[in-house]
Scaffold this motif. Structure first.
Motif, PDB file in Angstrom:
ATOM      1  N   ARG A 135      -2.591  11.025   0.654  1.00 36.20           N
ATOM      2  CA  ARG A 135      -1.338  11.782   0.645  1.00 36.20           C
ATOM      3  C   ARG A 135      -1.122  12.446   2.006  1.00 36.20           C
ATOM      4  N   GLU A 136      -2.215  12.934   2.596  1.00 36.15           N
ATOM      5  CA  GLU A 136      -2.114  13.550   3.912  1.00 36.15           C
ATOM      6  C   GLU A 136      -1.734  12.528   4.976  1.00 36.15           C
ATOM      7  N   PHE A 137      -2.127  11.280   4.770  1.00 31.69           N
ATOM      8  CA  PHE A 137      -1.708  10.204   5.687  1.00 31.69           C
ATOM      9  C   PHE A 137      -0.187  10.123   5.734  1.00 31.69           C
ATOM     10  N   TRP A 138       0.447  10.098   4.555  1.00 23.47           N
ATOM     11  CA  TRP A 138       1.911  10.001   4.516  1.00 23.47           C
ATOM     12  C   TRP A 138       2.565  11.275   5.047  1.00 23.47           C
ATOM     13  N   GLN A 139       1.958  12.413   4.813  1.00 24.73           N
ATOM     14  CA  GLN A 139       2.495  13.649   5.381  1.00 24.73           C
ATOM     15  C   GLN A 139       2.517  13.571   6.909  1.00 24.73           C
ATOM     16  N   GLY A 140       1.440  13.038   7.489  1.00 27.67           N
ATOM     17  CA  GLY A 140       1.397  12.879   8.931  1.00 27.67           C
ATOM     18  C   GLY A 140       2.427  11.886   9.435  1.00 27.67           C
ATOM     19  N   ILE A 141       2.609  10.801   8.687  1.00 29.50           N
ATOM     20  CA  ILE A 141       3.615   9.802   9.054  1.00 29.50           C
ATOM     21  C   ILE A 141       5.014  10.414   9.031  1.00 29.50           C
ATOM     22  N   PHE A 142       5.291  11.231   8.016  1.00 25.30           N
ATOM     23  CA  PHE A 142       6.619  11.846   7.906  1.00 25.30           C
ATOM     24  C   PHE A 142       6.837  12.916   8.979  1.00 25.30           C
ATOM     25  N   LYS A 143       5.778  13.624   9.352  1.00 25.53           N
ATOM     26  CA  LYS A 143       5.896  14.580  10.461  1.00 25.53           C
ATOM     27  C   LYS A 143       6.283  13.859  11.745  1.00 25.53           C
ATOM     28  N   TRP A 144       5.668  12.722  11.970  1.00 26.66           N
ATOM     29  CA  TRP A 144       5.977  11.947  13.171  1.00 26.66           C
ATOM     30  C   TRP A 144       7.424  11.453  13.140  1.00 26.66           C
ATOM     31  N   TYR A 145       7.881  11.041  11.942  1.00 30.34           N
ATOM     32  CA  TYR A 145       9.270  10.590  11.802  1.00 30.34           C
ATOM     33  C   TYR A 145      10.237  11.736  12.094  1.00 30.34           C
ATOM     34  N   LYS A 146       9.898  12.931  11.616  1.00 32.86           N
ATOM     35  CA  LYS A 146      10.755  14.099  11.869  1.00 32.86           C
ATOM     36  C   LYS A 146      10.855  14.384  13.357  1.00 32.86           C
ATOM     37  N   LYS A 147       9.775  14.158  14.071  1.00 32.11           N
ATOM     38  CA  LYS A 147       9.737  14.451  15.504  1.00 32.11           C
ATOM     39  C   LYS A 147      10.389  13.362  16.344  1.00 32.11           C
ATOM     40  N   THR A 148      10.190  12.090  15.959  1.00 34.88           N
ATOM     41  CA  THR A 148      10.595  10.971  16.818  1.00 34.88           C
ATOM     42  C   THR A 148      11.675  10.079  16.220  1.00 34.88           C
ATOM     43  N   GLY A 149      11.882  10.181  14.899  1.00 29.36           N
ATOM     44  CA  GLY A 149      12.849   9.292  14.258  1.00 29.36           C
ATOM     45  C   GLY A 149      12.325   7.885  14.050  1.00 29.36           C
ATOM     46  N   SER A 150      11.009   7.696  14.172  1.00 28.79           N
ATOM     47  CA  SER A 150      10.436   6.359  14.013  1.00 28.79           C
ATOM     48  C   SER A 150       9.176   6.416  13.156  1.00 28.79           C
ATOM     49  N   ILE A 151       8.893   5.303  12.507  1.00 28.25           N
ATOM     50  CA  ILE A 151       7.705   5.165  11.676  1.00 28.25           C
ATOM     51  C   ILE A 151       6.847   4.056  12.271  1.00 28.25           C
ATOM     52  N   PRO A 152       5.544   4.291  12.483  1.00 27.12           N
ATOM     53  CA  PRO A 152       4.687   3.195  12.947  1.00 27.12           C
ATOM     54  C   PRO A 152       4.693   2.036  11.957  1.00 27.12           C
ATOM     55  N   THR A 153       4.694   0.834  12.466  1.00 29.41           N
ATOM     56  CA  THR A 153       4.506  -0.330  11.599  1.00 29.41           C
ATOM     57  C   THR A 153       3.061  -0.341  11.114  1.00 29.41           C
ATOM     58  N   ILE A 154       2.882  -0.571   9.815  1.00 25.53           N
ATOM     59  CA  ILE A 154       1.544  -0.598   9.227  1.00 25.53           C
ATOM     60  C   ILE A 154       1.181  -2.044   8.914  1.00 25.53           C
ATOM     61  N   ILE A 155       0.087  -2.515   9.489  1.00 24.89           N
ATOM     62  CA  ILE A 155      -0.455  -3.834   9.178  1.00 24.89           C
ATOM     63  C   ILE A 155      -1.753  -3.612   8.405  1.00 24.89           C
ATOM     64  N   SER A 156      -1.851  -4.229   7.240  1.00 23.03           N
ATOM     65  CA  SER A 156      -3.034  -4.024   6.402  1.00 23.03           C
ATOM     66  C   SER A 156      -3.678  -5.357   6.055  1.00 23.03           C
ATOM     67  N   PHE A 157      -5.023  -5.381   6.105  1.00 16.03           N
ATOM     68  CA  PHE A 157      -5.781  -6.544   5.657  1.00 16.03           C
ATOM     69  C   PHE A 157      -6.287  -6.352   4.232  1.00 16.03           C
ATOM     70  N   ASN A 158      -5.863  -5.271   3.583  1.00 12.40           N
ATOM     71  CA  ASN A 158      -6.373  -4.913   2.263  1.00 12.40           C
ATOM     72  C   ASN A 158      -5.444  -5.401   1.156  1.00 12.40           C
ATOM     73  N   TYR A 159      -6.044  -5.739   0.022  1.00 15.43           N
ATOM     74  CA  TYR A 159      -5.279  -6.199  -1.139  1.00 15.43           C
ATOM     75  C   TYR A 159      -4.817  -5.052  -2.032  1.00 15.43           C
ATOM     76  N   ASP A 160      -5.436  -3.887  -1.909  1.00 10.11           N
ATOM     77  CA  ASP A 160      -5.235  -2.804  -2.866  1.00 10.11           C
ATOM     78  C   ASP A 160      -3.862  -2.143  -2.732  1.00 10.11           C
ATOM     79  N   LEU A 161      -3.565  -1.228  -3.665  1.00 11.47           N
ATOM     80  CA  LEU A 161      -2.271  -0.547  -3.721  1.00 11.47           C
ATOM     81  C   LEU A 161      -2.412   0.944  -3.402  1.00 11.47           C
TER      82      LEU A 161
END
Length: 395
Positions: A135-161
């Motif tokens: 949950r803190e990961f997404w909080q950090g992502i949203f803080k960055w969006y608030k500051k820059t207006g952009s979201i990092p692209t996430i590439i995952s090698f994992n199957y999980d949800l």
């Protein structure tokens, strides 16, 4: 343009209870043998699938008299089964399906990050099962969006949800955001896998009142999907799951959910897969293009194993034409050790890049006041930096 790319390996999901690749077969065997998980009985149909998969793995053990491969690593087993399909028939195809289903069941049994999604009747429940680091990961992502207006692209090698469920946990809650002290920097989100058989999903995020044991009423967020959404102004989240996902259908006839696995998910072995139906090609193409544009690339929990030659050449093809590449951060606890395993990992990453790029490889991206030295290279360390000093890793 994609300025930041975050690449997630198996180590990212470790705090969610999901075993690393080398320990996956042991966890599958343990579930099948004990027939319980956290004191709760495992359903008979799941035990049947696990035991069938373990029998397939035992059959592959006969190969050791002639060839070398790791029959305790699920990616090695999947790759072997995938190539067997080329030279076999229906029986080999069925073995591959059984094993991918057993992978799905094992991940679900182990995963402690839970969410049911949102309810169509308009009643919402805040769910916080699992490690808060996600949950803190997404909080950090949203803080960055608030500051820059952009979201990092996430590439995952994992199957999980884990990513999807923790996103729902953060958006359907009575404690993360409110319209007064901590408003969201958007009024909706669109999640896009760039996967052929899973269309992008958009959600309107609204504020609502919750009944709370802490006080008579509290303000939080809920999501909905009303008709006529103006998604152009929504926050777009790209999650490119290159090896497939537990919720990826193999065709467009099946209904897909963000947080619920399907019966036979699309899982792609980590080899140049010739029996693939090509459903995942859009994800790979999008990942390639994002990496060719990125300024900063951050790896979390991915060791670039020497057996994963396909991924090494993918990274070379993706980053080779990138003339704007600024920094590559690698988070892995192994790198904080002074031993041969750490040195080998550094050498694997360095061997992918030319001498002029190697100084931009950051194997110690945790130089901040947050977190302890014992957490160096962990998901928690990465998330601490993302929330407090993101400039250390993001452009």
């Amino acid at each position: 343009m994609t300025e930041n790319v975050i690449i997630l390996g198996a180590g990212f999901s470790y705090d969610a209870g999901i075993p690393l690749l080398g320990g996956f077969i042991e966890r599958m065997w343990e579930c099948a043998t004990r027939k319980t998980i956290e004191g709760k009985p495992i359903r008979p149909e799941i035990l049947k699938t696990l035991n069938e998969a373990l029998e397939i793995r035992r059959e592959l053990d006969n190969y050791h008299g002639r060839v070398v491969f790791d029959d305790r690593n699920i990616e090695d087993i999947l790759s072997m089964l995938a190539f067997n399909i080329l030279g076999g028939g229906k029986a080999d195809s069925n073995k591959f399906k059984i094993f991918t289903k057993a992978i799905s069941e094992t991940i679900e049994l182990a995963c402690n990050v839970k969410h049911t999604g949102y309810r169509s009747d308009g009643r919402y429940t805040a769910i916080k099962e699992g490690d808060k680091v996600y949950r803190e990961f997404w909080q950090g992502i949203f803080k960055w969006y608030k500051k820059t207006g952009s979201i990092p692209t996430i590439i995952s090698f994992n199957y999980d949800l884990v990513l999807e469920r923790s996103l729902m946990q953060i958006l359907i809650s009575d404690e993360n955001f409110n319209p007064y002290e901590n408003p969201l920097p958007f009024n909706g989100v669109t999640l896009d896998y760039c996967y052929k058989h899973f269309p992008s999903k958009s959600y309107l995020v609204e504020y609502a009142n919750y009944n709370s044991p802490r006080q008579s009423q509290s303000t939080g967020t809920i999501i909905s999907q009303p008709a006529g959404l103006d998604i152009e102004k929504f926050c777009k989240i790209n999650i490119l799951k290159l090896h497939g996902s537990l919720n990826f259908p193999t065709d467009s006839k099946k209904t897909a959910s963000l947080v619920t696995p399907i019966d036979q998910p699309y899982i792609l072995p980590p080899v140049s897969n010739k029996h693939s139906n090509g459903a995942g090609s859009q994800s790979w193409k999008s990942a390639l293009n994002c990496l060719r544009e990125a300024k900063n690339v951050t790896f979390v929990g991915y060791s670039l194993p020497k057996t994963d030659m396909y991924m090494q050449f993918f990274l070379k093809a993706a980053l080779g034409p990138n003339q704007d590449l600024n920094k590559i951060n690698i988070f892995d606890p192994v790198l904080s050790k002074d031993n041969q395993v750490s040195l080998d990992m550094k050498n694997r990453f360095q061997s992918c890049f030319s001498e002029q790029i190697r100084p931009r490889l950051n194997f110690n991206p945790g130089q901040s006041e947050y977190g302890s030295k014992n957490e160096q290279g962990t998901t928690k360390k990465f998330v601490d930096i993302l929330n407090h000093t993101p400039e250390l890793i993001l452009f």
